[in-house]
Motif scaffolding. Structure first.
Motif, short mmCIF file in Angstrom:
data_model
loop_
_atom_site.label_atom_id
_atom_site.label_comp_id
_atom_site.label_asym_id
_atom_site.label_seq_id
_atom_site.Cartn_x
_atom_site.Cartn_y
_atom_site.Cartn_z
N ASN A 32 18.06 15.86 -18.61
CA ASN A 32 19.12 15.40 -19.62
C ASN A 32 18.83 15.23 -20.71
OD1 ASN A 32 20.08 15.37 -17.23
ND2 ASN A 32 19.98 13.31 -16.47
N TYR A 34 20.02 13.48 -25.25
CA TYR A 34 21.26 12.62 -25.18
C TYR A 34 21.64 12.52 -26.97
CZ TYR A 34 21.30 10.68 -20.48
OH TYR A 34 21.69 11.12 -19.54
N TYR A 36 22.65 9.47 -29.81
CA TYR A 36 23.53 8.25 -30.50
C TYR A 36 23.72 8.38 -31.97
CZ TYR A 36 23.15 6.26 -25.33
OH TYR A 36 23.36 6.68 -23.97
N LEU A 46 27.22 6.36 -28.10
CA LEU A 46 26.75 7.93 -27.57
C LEU A 46 27.45 8.71 -28.24
CD1 LEU A 46 25.55 9.52 -25.67
CD2 LEU A 46 26.59 8.73 -23.45
N TYR A 49 26.29 14.46 -24.79
CA TYR A 49 25.36 14.72 -24.03
C TYR A 49 25.25 16.03 -23.79
CZ TYR A 49 28.95 13.39 -19.78
OH TYR A 49 29.11 13.68 -19.10
N SER A 97 19.99 11.76 -13.75
CA SER A 97 21.23 10.67 -14.12
C SER A 97 20.86 9.64 -13.26
CB SER A 97 22.76 11.28 -13.55
OG SER A 97 22.18 12.09 -11.61
N GLY A 98 20.65 8.59 -13.28
CA GLY A 98 19.92 7.18 -12.88
C GLY A 98 19.39 6.68 -13.39
N ILE A 101 15.87 5.95 -19.59
CA ILE A 101 16.29 6.99 -20.58
C ILE A 101 15.29 6.11 -21.85
CG2 ILE A 101 18.10 7.31 -22.51
CD1 ILE A 101 19.84 6.87 -20.53
N ASN B 30 24.52 2.31 -12.14
CA ASN B 30 23.02 3.00 -11.58
C ASN B 30 21.69 2.73 -12.68
OD1 ASN B 30 24.73 4.21 -9.18
ND2 ASN B 30 24.81 5.52 -9.90
N ASN B 31 21.88 2.39 -13.39
CA ASN B 31 21.15 2.14 -14.27
C ASN B 31 21.64 0.86 -15.21
OD1 ASN B 31 18.97 2.42 -16.27
ND2 ASN B 31 19.48 4.61 -17.46
N GLN B 33 19.00 -1.16 -18.07
CA GLN B 33 17.94 -1.17 -19.10
C GLN B 33 18.06 -2.29 -20.28
OE1 GLN B 33 17.37 3.63 -19.47
NE2 GLN B 33 16.06 2.72 -20.20
N PHE B 35 16.30 -2.82 -24.22
CA PHE B 35 15.31 -2.37 -24.70
C PHE B 35 15.20 -3.54 -25.96
CE2 PHE B 35 15.89 2.25 -23.89
CZ PHE B 35 17.20 2.17 -23.20
N ASN B 45 10.70 0.92 -24.49
CA ASN B 45 11.65 0.08 -23.13
C ASN B 45 10.78 -0.68 -23.06
OD1 ASN B 45 12.31 3.51 -23.68
ND2 ASN B 45 12.81 3.21 -21.83
N TYR B 48 13.56 -1.00 -17.00
CA TYR B 48 14.78 -0.46 -16.30
C TYR B 48 14.97 -1.13 -14.91
CZ TYR B 48 16.67 2.80 -13.05
OH TYR B 48 16.73 3.64 -12.08
N GLY B 92 25.94 7.18 -15.00
CA GLY B 92 24.94 9.08 -14.47
C GLY B 92 24.34 9.86 -15.76
N ALA B 93 24.58 10.80 -15.39
CA ALA B 93 24.23 11.84 -16.61
C ALA B 93 24.35 11.30 -17.81
CB ALA B 93 23.98 12.96 -15.84
N ASP B 94 25.90 10.80 -18.09
CA ASP B 94 26.13 10.68 -19.18
C ASP B 94 25.71 9.68 -20.28
OD1 ASP B 94 29.60 8.97 -18.15
OD2 ASP B 94 27.86 9.15 -17.93
N GLY B 95 24.70 9.44 -19.82
CA GLY B 95 24.36 8.41 -20.77
C GLY B 95 24.60 6.76 -20.91
N LEU B 96 23.69 6.20 -21.42
CA LEU B 96 24.15 3.86 -21.56
C LEU B 96 25.43 4.00 -21.98
CD1 LEU B 96 20.39 3.27 -21.57
CD2 LEU B 96 22.26 3.86 -19.02
N THR B 97 25.55 3.23 -21.99
CA THR B 97 26.49 2.30 -23.11
C THR B 97 25.46 0.63 -23.45
OG1 THR B 97 28.77 3.39 -22.01
CG2 THR B 97 28.24 0.99 -22.98
N PHE B 98 25.69 0.58 -24.60
CA PHE B 98 25.14 -0.50 -25.26
C PHE B 98 25.83 -1.67 -25.63
CE2 PHE B 98 20.87 1.10 -26.47
CZ PHE B 98 20.48 2.10 -25.89
#
Lengths: 112, 108
Positions: A32, A34, A36, A46, A49, A97-98, A101, B30-31, B33, B35, B45, B48, B92-98
């Protein structure tokens, strides 16, 4: 081990000029990917992606576009830069996913 | 999408002090992290940690997923710990929100 590289590291571009930032990932398949952006003094936003070649999802409508011509290559582009496009751009990847990153070194863009 | 709030926004400490940074998120993730952004902008990183506790040297982190928060502990701070610490979450696969980050300054 996997590595991620993006370039150029810094660039200064005039308003109205095009942009191309490139990112490649080594050591893995079908990551995947991305893009940013970090504006001065702010958190990361973001932009795009991708879960596969030719598959691009946009999070924020803007003056930018992204493409994934190869499995491990991700490109951020603009036809005509605006002053507001200035910022720090980071490419990132994950296995699925999950999962964790990982970010590239970043590209500093100044539009003048 | 989820909202991620970090506190405090700024923190100034003397070398050797301990600190706790907090991250609250608005929905299950689900994720999760942590930094550290160094002065050159690179995002390093740290952890996680969608749930549980992890430790790495002087740093440790705990996420209580059922209560939607995570904590980052820094013990015996050093000047090299200075920088911005970000928490980021996603599903999910749509990345992270910071989150907006905690700007940490360690003074000698």
């Amino acid at each position: 081990s996997q590595t991620i590289h993006q370039w150029p590291a810094t660039l200064v571009q005039p308003v109205g000029s095009p942009l191309s930032l490139e990112c490649t990932v080594e050591g893995t398949s079908n990551p995947n990917l991305y893009w940013y952006r970090q504006a001065a003094g702010r958190g990361l936003q973001l932009l795009f992606y991708s879960v596969g070649i030719g598959q691009i999802s946009s999070e924020v409508p803007q003056n930018l576009s992204a493409s994934r011509p190869q499995d491990r290559q991700f490109i951020l582009s603009s036809k005509k830069l605006l002053l507001s496009d200035s910022g720090f751009y980071l490419c990132a990847w994950s296995l699925s996913s999950g999962n964790t990153i990982y970010f590239g070194e970043g590209s500093w863009l100044t539009v003048v | 999408g989820i909202q991620v709030e970090q506190s405090p926004p700024d923190l100034i400490l003397q070398e050797g002090a301990n600190s706790t940074l907090r991250c609250n998120f608005s929905d299950s993730v689900n994720n999760l992290q942590w930094f550290h952004q160094n002065p050159w902008g690179q995002l390093i990183n740290l952890f996680y940690i969608p749930s549980g506790t992890k430790q790495n040297g002087r740093l440790s982190a705990t996420t209580v997923a059922t209560e939607r928060y995570s904590l980052l502990y820094i013990s015996s701070s050093q000047t090299t710990d200075s920088g911005v610490y970000f928490c980021a979450g996603g599903g999910g696969a749509d990345g992270l929100t910071f989150g907006k980050g905690t700007h940490l300054i360690i003074q000698p």
